[in-house]
Scaffold this active site. Structure first.
Site, PDB file in Angstrom:
ATOM      1  CE1 TYR A   1       7.003   2.609 -19.938  1.00  0.00           C
ATOM      2  CE2 TYR A   1       7.543   2.948 -17.686  1.00  0.00           C
ATOM      3  CZ  TYR A   1       6.627   2.329 -18.644  1.00  0.00           C
ATOM      4  OH  TYR A   1       5.963   1.050 -18.294  1.00  0.00           O
TER       5      TYR A   1
ATOM      6  CE  LYS B   1       2.030  17.822  10.696  1.00  0.00           C
ATOM      7  NZ  LYS B   1       1.555  19.397  10.303  1.00  0.00           N
TER       8      LYS B   1
END
Length: 344
Positions: free
Chosen positions: A242, A33
Site C-alpha cells: 500500500y 491476566k
C-alpha cells in the site's frame, strides 16, 4: 497450514517461575491476566501450578473463572480490579478474592458477601488503583479486624532499579501496612529483581514468566513463525504494498507471509522490522497489511516454508523495540488466528 504457528514453551515458563521463586524470599505467586499474557490462561496456570504456584492474580473476575475451571478449588485467585458491580455472584460461586481498591468496593463487598475472603490494594504513589493514604487511614481500623487475605501495592518504576520512586513507594507501603497481621505483597517481576526488601510475604511475577524484560535471564517462552504463501520477482524501480512506500532498489525477490496487524503484528513495526529465513535477516518490504506482510528475501540463501518473527534470532523485546513499545504489548496482541503449539 495457512496461519502462523505460535509455539508456547510451558517448560520454559515453568523454569522462569522456578528461577524467580528461587530469588524470592517470599511465597511466589503467578500473574496470569490477559490470557496469561497471550499464551493461554488454562494451560499456563496448570503448568505453573505443577511448578508450585498456589496464588494466581487476574485482572477481572471472568479470568478467575478460567483459572478455577483449570485448577479446581485449591488455589487462591486474586482479582486485581476488585469487586465490581455485577461480580458478586461470580466472586461467591468461584471463591475468588477481590483486591478492594476503594471505599465503595469495600462497602459493596462487606454488604453483599459478609465474611468472605478479600484483600486490599493500596496506592503508594502510582495513582492507578488502590486506596490512598487518607482513605486507608479512615477505614483501616474497620477493615483489619475482618482479616484481609492480602495487602498489596504496585511499583511504578521497578524496571528502573535506580529510580527514586522505588524507595519512595517502599517507604509508603511500610507506613501504610506495618503492624497489620496479614500477608503483604509489593513486588512483581521487577520488584523481585530489586531485592529482598521489596519481597514481603508474596511476590507476583508476570512478564518474567513469559520470557520478557526486565528479567534478562528468562528462558524464551514464545516463538512465532509465519508461512510463506507466495513469492515473486520484482524489478528495480517497482513498488510493493500500500502507498508505494517501498521501491525496489535492485531486482528483488519478495515473499508474502500470512499474518498482519489483525494478528498482532503491529503496523508500526513496518519500517524497522525484520524476519529471519533460516537465520538470515530479511526486512519488511512496504507496509504491514491486515492479513499479510511482504518481505524482501533477496539475500536469503534458501527459501524456507516459514519465516521466524520471534525465536532464537529475535526476542519479544527486540521486536517491541522496533515498534517503540514493550514486550507486554507484543505478547498480549498475538492474535487468535495462529495455530498454537504447546511444548514442554
Amino acid at each position: 497450514m495457512s496461519t502462523g504457528t505460535l509455539t508456547i514453551d510451558l517448560g520454559a515458563m515453568a523454569a522462569n517461575w522456578s528461577a524467580l521463586d528461587a530469588m524470592s524470599t517470599a511465597e511466589t505467586g503467578a500473574v496470569v491476566k490477559a490470557d496469561a499474557y497471550g499464551t493461554g490462561i488454562g494451560r499456563a496456570a496448570r503448568r505453573l501450578a505443577q511448578s508450585g504456584a498456589r496464588k494466581f492474580f487476574v485482572a477481572v473476575a471472568e479470568e478467575g473463572a478460567d483459572i478455577r475451571q483449570a485448577l479446581g478449588p485449591e488455589p487462591e485467585i486474586y482479582v486485581l480490579s476488585g469487586h465490581m458491580s455485577g461480580d458478586t455472584d461470580m466472586i461467591a460461586d468461584l471463591a475468588l478474592i477481590p483486591l478492594l481498591s476503594s471505599i465503595d468496593q469495600m462497602l459493596r463487598h462487606f454488604e453483599a458477601l459478609p465474611g468472605t475472603p478479600f484483600g486490599i490494594q493500596l496506592d503508594t504513589g502510582m495513582n492507578r488503583l488502590g486506596m490512598e493514604a487518607g482513605e486507608w487511614s479512615a477505614v483501616r481500623s474497620l477493615v483489619v479486624p475482618q482479616g484481609p487475605k492480602l495487602i498489596m501495592s504496585h511499583l511504578a518504576c521497578a524496571d528502573e532499579p535506580e529510580h527514586e520512586m522505588n524507595a519512595r513507594q517502599l517507604a509508603a507501603f511500610h507506613e501504610m501496612s506495618d503492624g497489620i497481621d496479614a500477608p503483604r505483597s509489593l513486588a512483581a517481576t521487577g520488584g523481585i529483581l530489586l531485592g529482598r526488601e521489596y519481597h514481603f510475604d508474596v511476590t507476583r511475577p508476570g512478564i518474567g514468566l513469559y520470557g520478557g524484560l526486565p528479567f534478562f535471564d528468562a528462558a524464551p517462552a514464545v516463538s512465532l513463525h509465519l508461512p510463506v504463501i507466495q513469492t515473486r520477482d520484482v524489478l528495480a524501480g517497482e513498488s510493493v504494498g500500500y502507498g508505494n512506500t517501498w521501491i525496489a532498489a535492485r531486482d528483488s525477490r519478495i515473499a508474502t507471509v500470512s499474518s498482519g496487524y489483525a494478528d498482532g503484528i503491529l503496523r508500526a513495526l513496518g519500517p524497522k522490522m525484520q524476519l529471519f529465513a533460516n537465520g538470515t535477516p530479511v526486512p519488511i518490504a512496504g507496509r504491514i497489511s491486515m492479513d499479510s506482510i511482504c518481505v524482501d528475501v533477496t539475500d536469503a540463501r534458501e527459501m524456507p516454508g516459514a519465516l521466524e518473527v520471534i525465536g532464537p534470532h529475535q526476542s519479544v523485546d527486540t521486536l517491541a523495540g522496533n515498534a517503540g513499545t514493550i514486550g507486554y504489548e507484543i505478547l498480549t496482541s498475538l492474535g487468535a488466528r495462529y495455530a498454537r503449539r504447546y511444548v514442554g
